[in-house]
Design a protein around this motif. Structure first.
Motif, PDB file in Angstrom:
ATOM      1  N   ALA A  87      50.472  61.438  45.996  1.00 37.57           N
ATOM      2  CA  ALA A  87      51.284  61.902  44.865  1.00 37.57           C
ATOM      3  C   ALA A  87      50.536  61.776  43.555  1.00 37.57           C
ATOM      4  O   ALA A  87      51.126  61.731  42.499  1.00 37.57           O
ATOM      5  CB  ALA A  87      52.531  61.047  44.747  1.00 37.57           C
ATOM      6  N   ILE A 115      45.149  70.018  44.619  1.00 38.06           N
ATOM      7  CA  ILE A 115      46.014  69.644  43.482  1.00 38.06           C
ATOM      8  C   ILE A 115      47.309  69.097  44.061  1.00 38.06           C
ATOM      9  O   ILE A 115      48.017  69.788  44.792  1.00 38.06           O
ATOM     10  CB  ILE A 115      46.296  70.860  42.594  1.00 38.06           C
ATOM     11  CG1 ILE A 115      44.986  71.284  41.904  1.00 38.06           C
ATOM     12  CG2 ILE A 115      47.333  70.558  41.543  1.00 38.06           C
ATOM     13  CD1 ILE A 115      44.663  72.709  42.060  1.00 38.06           C
ATOM     14  N   ASN A 173      59.148  71.840  50.054  1.00 39.10           N
ATOM     15  CA  ASN A 173      59.340  70.449  49.604  1.00 39.10           C
ATOM     16  C   ASN A 173      58.945  70.380  48.145  1.00 39.10           C
ATOM     17  O   ASN A 173      57.797  70.614  47.799  1.00 39.10           O
ATOM     18  CB  ASN A 173      58.443  69.542  50.447  1.00 39.10           C
ATOM     19  CG  ASN A 173      58.459  68.117  49.890  1.00 39.10           C
ATOM     20  OD1 ASN A 173      59.065  67.843  48.870  1.00 39.10           O
ATOM     21  ND2 ASN A 173      57.791  67.233  50.576  1.00 39.10           N
ATOM     22  N   SER A 192      54.507  69.531  49.399  1.00 34.89           N
ATOM     23  CA  SER A 192      54.030  70.491  48.396  1.00 34.89           C
ATOM     24  C   SER A 192      52.695  69.993  47.857  1.00 34.89           C
ATOM     25  O   SER A 192      52.613  68.928  47.258  1.00 34.89           O
ATOM     26  CB  SER A 192      55.047  70.561  47.272  1.00 34.89           C
ATOM     27  OG  SER A 192      55.212  69.276  46.743  1.00 34.89           O
ATOM     28  N   LEU A 246      47.293  63.734  37.766  1.00 28.17           N
ATOM     29  CA  LEU A 246      48.538  63.993  38.498  1.00 28.17           C
ATOM     30  C   LEU A 246      49.669  64.412  37.590  1.00 28.17           C
ATOM     31  O   LEU A 246      50.731  64.776  38.043  1.00 28.17           O
ATOM     32  CB  LEU A 246      48.919  62.722  39.256  1.00 28.17           C
ATOM     33  CG  LEU A 246      48.693  61.401  38.547  1.00 28.17           C
ATOM     34  CD1 LEU A 246      49.951  60.927  37.898  1.00 28.17           C
ATOM     35  CD2 LEU A 246      48.215  60.389  39.551  1.00 28.17           C
ATOM     36  N   SER A 292      49.644  67.296  42.172  1.00 29.49           N
ATOM     37  CA  SER A 292      50.554  66.751  41.159  1.00 29.49           C
ATOM     38  C   SER A 292      51.970  67.264  41.365  1.00 29.49           C
ATOM     39  O   SER A 292      52.872  66.885  40.649  1.00 29.49           O
ATOM     40  CB  SER A 292      50.058  67.183  39.788  1.00 29.49           C
ATOM     41  OG  SER A 292      49.927  68.593  39.807  1.00 29.49           O
ATOM     42  N   TYR A 293      52.158  68.114  42.340  1.00 31.82           N
ATOM     43  CA  TYR A 293      53.534  68.587  42.571  1.00 31.82           C
ATOM     44  C   TYR A 293      54.411  67.430  42.996  1.00 31.82           C
ATOM     45  O   TYR A 293      55.625  67.448  42.832  1.00 31.82           O
ATOM     46  CB  TYR A 293      53.531  69.637  43.677  1.00 31.82           C
ATOM     47  CG  TYR A 293      52.719  70.839  43.309  1.00 31.82           C
ATOM     48  CD1 TYR A 293      51.389  70.939  43.689  1.00 31.82           C
ATOM     49  CD2 TYR A 293      53.272  71.857  42.553  1.00 31.82           C
ATOM     50  CE1 TYR A 293      50.629  72.022  43.317  1.00 31.82           C
ATOM     51  CE2 TYR A 293      52.514  72.952  42.181  1.00 31.82           C
ATOM     52  CZ  TYR A 293      51.186  73.022  42.573  1.00 31.82           C
ATOM     53  OH  TYR A 293      50.443  74.084  42.218  1.00 31.82           O
ATOM     54  N   ASN A 294      53.784  66.443  43.603  1.00 33.99           N
ATOM     55  CA  ASN A 294      54.581  65.404  44.234  1.00 33.99           C
ATOM     56  C   ASN A 294      54.728  64.177  43.346  1.00 33.99           C
ATOM     57  O   ASN A 294      55.366  63.228  43.716  1.00 33.99           O
ATOM     58  CB  ASN A 294      53.846  64.995  45.524  1.00 33.99           C
ATOM     59  CG  ASN A 294      54.855  64.929  46.660  1.00 33.99           C
ATOM     60  OD1 ASN A 294      55.935  64.378  46.457  1.00 33.99           O
ATOM     61  ND2 ASN A 294      54.511  65.483  47.772  1.00 33.99           N
ATOM     62  N   HIS A 295      54.119  64.231  42.154  1.00 27.86           N
ATOM     63  CA  HIS A 295      54.112  63.014  41.331  1.00 27.86           C
ATOM     64  C   HIS A 295      55.493  62.799  40.729  1.00 27.86           C
ATOM     65  O   HIS A 295      56.048  63.696  40.078  1.00 27.86           O
ATOM     66  CB  HIS A 295      53.076  63.165  40.222  1.00 27.86           C
ATOM     67  CG  HIS A 295      53.069  61.998  39.294  1.00 27.86           C
ATOM     68  ND1 HIS A 295      52.741  60.730  39.703  1.00 27.86           N
ATOM     69  CD2 HIS A 295      53.397  61.892  37.982  1.00 27.86           C
ATOM     70  CE1 HIS A 295      52.830  59.899  38.681  1.00 27.86           C
ATOM     71  NE2 HIS A 295      53.245  60.565  37.625  1.00 27.86           N
TER      72      HIS A 295
END
Lengths: 396, 327, 155, 145
Positions: free
Chosen positions: A365, A42, C18, A24, D126, A44-47
């Protein structure tokens, strides 16, 4: 750059749910017709806040957590982390464990590059390459599963060495697999160099000059494809790499094709190293007892992950819990490069250009990179759509 | 009265709706199976396209809010109808179609080009971003493959001296040797058909990895089922058209198979037609497997440089052949 | 089992999302499509847009940022729709449970029909998860019999 | 180049600066916030291009933030250490010298609340949009609910 009127352009969001990126991430492209003006990535979905979580767990528990920073390069993260902690503890890892660590590291590089070649084919709408390379990748997964018990997340590393040994009984079978893989990689090299449509879609796309690669601190195959010779295994050798001889693969044409070619050649180098490990691995035990409490101190360890240079900075204040853990993943360094490369290409090439730096969102991330010459952009995809782009066909 | 019943039977049952539906599903299965087998995969079972169709019929049919309601809903039906009607002019058994008209080759080509236009209109009418970009691409691609396809399809007409598919097949049946003359045109027409049906390497409007669902992103349920059906039948009609005008020579004259008082030639001609169509579907599946997707500008570049030139070269050969060697 | 239910069990199209995981499960989901496991034998197709698919395969814990997007993707899907949570993180937040940016498992946001544990689950386990999910389709009755590939696990 | 040569080079570039070699191929340079800019400019002039990353630590017991700038040059990892008071957490940007360091600075700004002067793109990196503003998760006094 003059302040652009936003309504003249369409802003096309890629993701976060998008077939091109398996993970993502959102990519806002400001598009003028089919040409990308600038890109805003971007992630930040994975942070997940791993660094904060690491400060609330003991050193030993952190091995389990840090391995799950990223699925494709999980062994890289644990090796780097354990090497840093061992440096603080000042314990000496036995020679055989170093060889096994390098062996698993190179196997991981081979499966990561094969995975990348496959998904590159998928990005170009050529699923046959995906099916072929992932079928061969299953041989590596079987080998890893035989040694470590799992296809991904091998849990091989612990402080003071490795947890499972290589049984010499498997060596003939491994050698057979390596011969098969070498022959297949040569076939892929041939395909990459010959196939007309593949060349059309990758030659000359997203050219990264050497100077820009250095200036933007690119890492890994992306920068080696632009003739910048940075490889932690050669410049800052760790584990068993001082005793293994291999060449750092570089190429000068610096485009998407060159990155594919460099990665394929790196597979051959990895196979060569694995064969050396199988021939020269010394005997002896595979683990040394490590204390639970880590003495006060700090260490920084560099590791050459499949995607580039990985940094783990560990600082301990003499307890069982770390004071600070800093993880700088390879993709983190390449995002600035990706944004620069995305300017001026057309939409059809966006997935392949972003994927050419082999982004690993779960690793990175962490960052949002945007074109530094521009102010903030509010994402007004739907309104921008109303006053649609250059054709000036009037509002929809 | 019997005439109407017979016409209805022709239209609805045999070479019409029902037959095309089943043959379309079968061709989709052949296509997906060959594609999978070439990739060392097992591929779907034979009833898979049928199951997909029925499942899609049963799904909820979402109509997004700010969509051009009329076009969005009825465009699939228009495309479906246009592709279905063109089968009337294509001979399925023997050399004569159901409704042989003097100029039905041109009518078939016209009807067959409504399908790509419908992709553009669908993309345009479903007012969201990805279908719109997909629609633009479908429109720009139109200029790429339309001219070569028509050029190469008219070459047999010039050779046979008649613009009707039936006439062409009669001529080819009499002079099977002249099919060799049409070989380059056949190759160009195959590639152009691959582009017309928007299949990889020319599936730019449906480019999954770039613009999500492409033109059909907003479709679901019945409309998606109808569009998939249209694409399948488009594949069948395209393959039969090429089979008729390029491989027309492989046909048995009448009365060759008379057995126990019954004339079996139409039946065997029908089997020959099926074989020809499946060979063409196989070739299209091969093209789909072997090449990566081209960018829109590369596609236009390729089609004008190679396909159009191929078409002209084919016309030149036909003129030389028809002019000097004589019909 | 009437025709519609038969069709639904025979062609479950999947769409993958995901929500912030470590992409190990994503690799195994895609590995399930490749020749060794080949889910197309059971009619599974990986579709790009949620509108076209029936089963939403979700991997990774729900992070703060993806929660809203996950709900939006779920709403876009056409009924009857199912959700398959692949991997421990999707089931319960897994190793990231307690991180400040992680909300937890998928069921904190959308209703989940089938959980597949494992970190990461093997492709064969994911396929088994989908097959069990098909069994849950109303009217499907028992889990459809999946014939073993001939010659066992071909290499 | 060996670590001693590089250390010697740095010593005569900046007289009176603390330079130690904790281990082979590792060099630590002790500097202060205001000298940071010309130390980095000097190193850049000498040929350093690759900024590996910027690590930041919250020394809450001493009320200081400690920043480590990791640079890679001639097979040596040079770490420039500076400390800034926790009360006025302000540092100059180094993107003018190393454009590649933009993302690391923005991460520190988001995670620790350190104000980076004239950073090209001040947006939060983030942390998601739903994360409350003004809360800096990697500070020691932020406890996870």
């Amino acid at each position: 750059m003059a302040e652009k009127e936003n309504n003249k352009k369409i802003i096309i969001p890629f993701g976060p749910q998008h077939p091109a990126f398996k993970e993502s991430m959102r990519l806002d492209l400001c598009v003028d017709g089919e040409i990308v003006e600038y890109a805003d990535i971007i992630v930040s979905y994975n942070h997940r806040g791993i660094e904060k979580a690491a400060e609330q767990r003991t050193f030993l528990q952190n091995i389990y957590l840090i391995e799950r920073v990223c699925g494709i390069c999980s062994h890289s993260h644990t090796t780097c982390y354990c090497a840093a902690v061992e440096e603080i503890m000042g314990i000496e890892v036995p020679e055989r464990a170093q060889y096994i660590r390098s062996f698993i590291g190179e196997l991981e590089r081979i499966q990561s590059h094969l995975l990348w070649i496959g998904v590159t084919g998928h990005e170009l709408g050529w699923d046959t390459l995906l099916m072929y390379s992932w079928k061969d990748r299953e041989r590596i997964n079987d080998m890893l599963e035989r040694i470590t018990g799992n296809r991904i997340h091998y849990a091989m590393n612990t402080f003071g060495g490795v947890r499972r040994d290589l049984s010499p009984g498997d060596f003939p079978r491994f050698k057979e697999d390596f011969d098969f893989l070498e022959e297949r990689t040569k076939y892929y090299l041939h395909v990459i160099a010959e196939e007309e449509t593949f060349l059309k879609r990758t030659r000359g796309i997203a050219f990264l000059p050497t100077e820009m690669a250095r200036r933007l601190c690119a890492v890994g195959p992306t920068t080696r494809a632009s003739n910048v010779r940075i490889d932690a295994r050669a410049d800052d050798p760790y584990a068993a790499y001082p005793d293994l001889d291999f060449e750092v693969v570089t190429h000068d044409s610096g485009d998407v094709w060159a990155r594919t070619y460099v990665k394929a050649l790196e597979i051959l180098q990895s196979i060569r190293m694995c064969r050396q490990v199988l021939d020269e691995i010394p005997g002896g035990e595979i683990r040394v007892k490590a204390p639970l409490k880590v003495p006060e101190g700090e260490a920084i360890c560099r590791y050459e992950a499949p995607r580039g240079e990985l940094i783990h900075y560990v600082r301990s204040s003499g307890g069982t819990m770390p004071d600070r853990i800093k993880i700088r993943s390879p993709t983190f360094g390449n995002w600035v490069v990706a944004t620069e490369l995305l300017k001026g290409i057309c939409i059809a090439d966006v997935p392949i250009v972003v994927y050419a730096i082999d982004p690993c969102m779960s690793c990175s991330a962490r960052i949002t990179v945007t074109d530094s010459a521009r102010g903030t952009v509010t994402e007004t995809t739907f309104d921008a759509l109303r006053r649609r782009g250059r054709q000036g066909k009037g509002a929809v | 009265m019997t005439g109407i019943l017979e016409a209805a039977a022709y239209l609805l049952i045999f070479p019409g709706f029902l037959f095309l539906l089943c043959f379309g599903l079968f061709c989709e299965w052949v296509d997906r199976r060959v594609y999978a087998r070439l990739q060392n995969r097992v591929g779907p079972p034979i009833f898979q396209p049928f199951a997909d169709l029925i499942k899609l019929m049963g799904k909820e049919d979402i109509i997004p809010t700010n969509v051009d309601r009329l076009l969005f809903q009825y465009m699939p039906l228009i495309a479906f109808a246009s592709v279905m009607t063109s089968v009337v002019f294509i001979p399925v058994w023997g050399t004569s179609a159901i409704l042989p008209l003097p100029g039905d080759l041109v009518v078939t080509l016209y009807l067959f080009s409504i399908l790509p236009l419908s992709f553009f209109v669908i993309g345009w009418s479903s007012a969201s971003l990805y279908p719109l970009v997909g629609g633009f691409r479908a429109a720009t691609m139109l200029f790429g493959y339309e001219v070569p396809f028509i050029l190469t399809c008219l070459a047999p007409g010039m050779l046979a001296g008649s613009w009707s598919v039936t006439g062409i097949m009669d001529y080819l049946a009499v002079h099977p040797a002249s099919m060799l003359v049409l070989l380059p045109g056949f190759a160009v027409a195959l590639v152009a058909l691959e582009a017309k049906l928007e299949r990889p390497p020319f599936d730019i409007p449906h480019a999954e990895t770039e613009i999500v669902g492409g033109v059909f992103t907003e479709y679901s349920g019945k409309k998606l089922a109808v569009m998939r059906m249209t694409e399948d039948i488009g594949l069948v009609v395209g393959a039969s058209l090429l089979a008729a005008i390029f491989l027309g020579g492989f046909v048995l004259g009448d009365q060759t198979f008379v057995w126990s008082g019954m004339d079996w030639t139409p039946f065997f001609n029908f089997l020959l037609y099926l074989a020809k169509a499946l060979v063409i579907v196989f070739l299209l599946a091969m093209i789909r497997t072997l090449f990566a997707r081209l960018r829109i500008d590369q596609m236009l570049d390729f089609s004008w440089k190679y396909l159009a030139m191929g078409g002209l070269f084919q016309l030149f050969i036909v003129m030389v052949y028809a002019g000097f060697i004589g019909r | 089992m009437d025709l519609m239910t038969w069709a639904r069990t025979k062609s479950p199209w999947i769409c993958h999302f995901n929500t912030g995981g470590c992409n190990a499960c994503d690799i195994e989901v895609i590995a399930a499509l490749t020749p060794r496991f080949d889910v197309e034998r059971f009619g599974l197709l990986l579709k790009a847009s949620p509108r076209h698919s029936d089963v939403l395969v979700v991997t990774g814990p729900v992070t703060l940022q993806t929660q809203e997007r996950l709900r939006r993707v779920y709403d876009q899907m056409a009924d009857p729709k199912f959700v398959l949570a692949v991997g421990v993180c999707a089931c319960s937040g897994g190793v990231y449970h307690g991180c400040y940016n992680v909300r937890g498992g998928i069921d904190t946001t959308i209703p989940v029909d089938m959980y597949v544990g494992g970190c990461p689950p093997r492709p064969s386990e994911i396929i088994d998860g989908v097959i069990q999910l098909i069994g849950k389709i109303p009217g499907a009755g028992s889990v459809p019999d999946v014939t073993e590939p001939k010659g066992g696990e071909s290499g | 180049m060996m670590s001693e040569q590089v250390a010697g080079l740095i010593r005569d570039m900046f007289p009176g600066i603390g330079v130690t070699i904790p281990r082979e191929r590792r060099i630590t340079v002790y500097s202060t916030a205001d000298r940071l800019h010309d130390v980095l400019r000097g190193l850049h002039g000498a040929g350093v291009t690759h900024v590996t990353t910027i690590t930041c630590m919250d020394k809450i017991e001493r009320g200081m933030f400690e920043l480590l700038y990791h640079l890679w040059w001639e097979n040596n990892l040079i770490t420039v250490r500076i400390e800034i008071p926790r009360a006025i957490p302000v540092i100059p940007t180094i993107t003018t010298i190393f454009p590649g360091a933009l993302s690391y600075e923005r991460e520190i700004q988001g995670m620790f609340g350190i104000q980076v002067e004239n950073i090209p793109d001040p947006r939060r990196i983030l942390l998601s949009d739903e994360f409350p503003l003004g809360v800096y998760p990697l500070r020691k006094d932020y406890e996870v609910k």
